[in-house]
Design a protein around this motif. Structure first.
Motif, mmCIF file in Angstrom:
data_model
loop_
_atom_site.group_PDB
_atom_site.id
_atom_site.type_symbol
_atom_site.label_atom_id
_atom_site.label_comp_id
_atom_site.label_asym_id
_atom_site.label_seq_id
_atom_site.Cartn_x
_atom_site.Cartn_y
_atom_site.Cartn_z
ATOM 1 N N ALA A 72 0.856 -1.189 0.000
ATOM 2 C CA ALA A 72 0.000 0.000 0.000
ATOM 3 C C ALA A 72 0.888 1.234 0.000
ATOM 4 O O ALA A 72 1.970 1.238 0.586
ATOM 5 N N LEU A 73 0.428 2.277 -0.656
ATOM 6 C CA LEU A 73 1.205 3.511 -0.706
ATOM 7 C C LEU A 73 1.436 4.086 0.681
ATOM 8 O O LEU A 73 2.475 4.693 0.956
ATOM 9 N N SER A 74 0.482 3.899 1.566
ATOM 10 C CA SER A 74 0.586 4.458 2.920
ATOM 11 C C SER A 74 1.402 3.578 3.866
ATOM 12 O O SER A 74 1.634 3.960 5.011
ATOM 13 N N THR A 75 1.865 2.433 3.391
ATOM 14 C CA THR A 75 2.627 1.523 4.248
ATOM 15 C C THR A 75 3.949 2.151 4.666
ATOM 16 O O THR A 75 4.730 2.586 3.807
ATOM 17 N N PRO A 76 4.246 2.225 5.971
ATOM 18 C CA PRO A 76 5.581 2.651 6.383
ATOM 19 C C PRO A 76 6.610 1.657 5.860
ATOM 20 O O PRO A 76 6.416 0.438 5.935
ATOM 21 N N SER A 88 8.997 7.341 9.747
ATOM 22 C CA SER A 88 7.912 8.120 9.145
ATOM 23 C C SER A 88 7.887 8.048 7.620
ATOM 24 O O SER A 88 7.012 8.624 6.979
ATOM 25 N N THR A 90 7.066 6.548 4.112
ATOM 26 C CA THR A 90 6.124 5.604 3.530
ATOM 27 C C THR A 90 6.547 5.232 2.110
ATOM 28 O O THR A 90 7.431 5.851 1.515
ATOM 29 N N GLU A 92 4.826 5.762 -0.513
ATOM 30 C CA GLU A 92 4.541 6.920 -1.363
ATOM 31 C C GLU A 92 5.661 7.942 -1.309
ATOM 32 O O GLU A 92 6.010 8.551 -2.322
ATOM 33 N N HIS A 93 6.254 8.144 -0.146
ATOM 34 C CA HIS A 93 7.377 9.070 -0.044
ATOM 35 C C HIS A 93 8.531 8.635 -0.941
ATOM 36 O O HIS A 93 9.197 9.477 -1.564
ATOM 37 N N THR A 96 7.723 9.366 -4.664
ATOM 38 C CA THR A 96 7.569 10.790 -5.007
ATOM 39 C C THR A 96 8.783 11.637 -4.609
ATOM 40 O O THR A 96 8.696 12.858 -4.600
ATOM 41 N N GLY A 133 7.851 13.892 3.485
ATOM 42 C CA GLY A 133 6.528 14.380 3.137
ATOM 43 C C GLY A 133 6.392 15.881 3.126
ATOM 44 O O GLY A 133 5.363 16.396 2.679
ATOM 45 N N ARG A 300 1.791 14.547 -7.488
ATOM 46 C CA ARG A 300 1.760 14.517 -6.026
ATOM 47 C C ARG A 300 2.593 15.653 -5.434
ATOM 48 O O ARG A 300 2.282 16.165 -4.369
#
Length: 381
Positions: A72-76, A88, A90, A92-93, A96, A133, A300
């Motif tokens: 998942a994109l939000s997975t740490p 912190s 993820t 997604e970080h 991006t 982020g 993003r």
């Protein structure tokens, strides 16, 4: 516009340009010299190391895992990579360029260049240079080791194996993340263009001493933020580009060890026809579901890049329209590569484009042959 005219204007050595429109290959051009030392000609199937065009392919592998519910994109990152210290950060970080880890602080020894897990382990213990982020900065090389290790932890397989099994193989593309031994001899040999004013810090480079300018000295000419960063061996730009350093091997990126290594940020060996075919398949829904791709190419982050010192815009691993990528095509996405490489897709216009070459340009992106040819394609649509 003729390819030979572009060659003459930009003093290219060898290059290839491919365009798909509406799913059909409408341009497949090549010419020039693949190796300036031997005079070997550039053939229809000549592949070349395409630098950061690689990042889009690596991102696509990660997005396949997201699409299949394996990630998942939000997975740490720490959840799938327990040794990863930055709690912190993820997924997604990473995709991006917001993780704050654009630099490997410890010098990577040449002996580790083929050991992605060892390089990733060096990154795992570092602290981010900014709060993840809150800003973005181009992770020129670390992007691949970070995303690649997440992929390996989730699947047990390296990105290169998944590129072959999920993308290149099924689509019949001459595309390798790490070139096989039989491909290396026919790969184009990269050559430097006009040397840029950049300095890669070495093990023996000493910090600059503080000096007092002469009262009679003429004031220096104003420089852009990019120029200042390029001139400073300790800038984030040079530190991000210089470790692991291909310049430490004879022949640089032409060295067989680099071509075999398949670094997931810059190691893709491909033809222009295959790279354009990759984007054709993406926008046709043959690799990712349309909804997955639509979300991935949604910008993003955008604005001043902390590493490159220019305006950049990123979706999930893909560049999106900005001053440095397709400013004339708001619906385009893809990735450029150091020296003038380009891979681009545009779902709204139904176009896929790729340019590969072997003379590395130091010109601003908008003035390279790739963008000149791409603008001509858009004018003709």
């Amino acid at each position: 516009m003729r390819l030979d005219e572009v060659f003459a204007r930009h003093t290219e050595l060898g290059a290839a340009f491919a365009v798909h429109v509406g799913g059909e290959l409408v341009a497949d051009l090549w010419g020039g010299i693949a190796d300036r030392h031997t005079g070997r000609p550039w053939e229809r199937d000549t592949p070349v190391l395409s630098y950061s065009c690689t990042k889009a392919v690596t991102a696509t592998v990660a997005l396949l895992l997201v699409e299949r519910g394996l990630l998942a994109l939000s997975t740490p990152v720490k959840e799938v990579w327990p040794e990863f210290a930055a709690t912190s950060v993820t997924v997604e970080h990473l995709l991006t360029h917001q993780a704050g880890l654009p630099v490997i602080e410890e010098r990577v020894p040449v002996e580790e260049y083929g050991d992605h897990a060892a390089i990733a382990a060096r990154l795992a213990v570092q602290s981010p240079l900014w709060e993840p982020g809150t800003a973005h900065g181009y992770h020129a090389l670390t992007y691949g080791f970070l995303v690649g290790e997440v992929v390996r932890r989730v699947t047990g397989k390296p990105v290169a194996e998944l590129v072959a099994a999920e993308i290149a193989g099924p689509l019949g593309l001459d595309m390798w993340l790490g070139a096989p031994d039989e491909v290396i001899p026919r790969a184009a040999r990269l050559s430097a263009g006009d040397p840029p004013e950049t300095t890669i810090p070495s093990e023996t480079t000493a910090p600059p001493e503080t000096t007092t300018p002469s009262e009679t000295a003429a004031p220096p000419a104003p420089r852009t933020a990019v120029e200042l960063a390029a001139l400073d061996p300790y800038s984030l730009m040079n530190r991000a580009l210089g470790n692991p350093g291909v310049h430490r091997l004879k022949g640089g990126a032409n060295h067989p060890d680099i071509l075999r290594a398949g670094w997931p940020a810059m190691g893709l060996v491909t033809t222009a026809r295959a790279l354009s075919g990759f984007y054709r398949a993406l926008i046709a829904g043959e690799i990712l579901r349309p909804e997955t791709l639509n979300d991935a190419v949604r910008p993003r982050v955008a604005g001043q890049d902390r590493v490159l010192q220019i305006g950049t815009s990123f979706g999930l691993g893909f560049m999106t329209s900005s001053e440095s990528f397709a400013p004339f095509a708001p619906s385009a996405f893809g990735h450029s590569g150091l020296g003038g490489f380009l891979g681009l897709g545009d779902p709204e216009r139904g176009v896929a484009i790729a340019y590969t070459m072997n003379r590395l340009s130091t010109a601003f992106a908008a003035t390279t042959p790739a963008w000149e040819l791409t603008a001509a394609v858009y004018d003709a649509l």
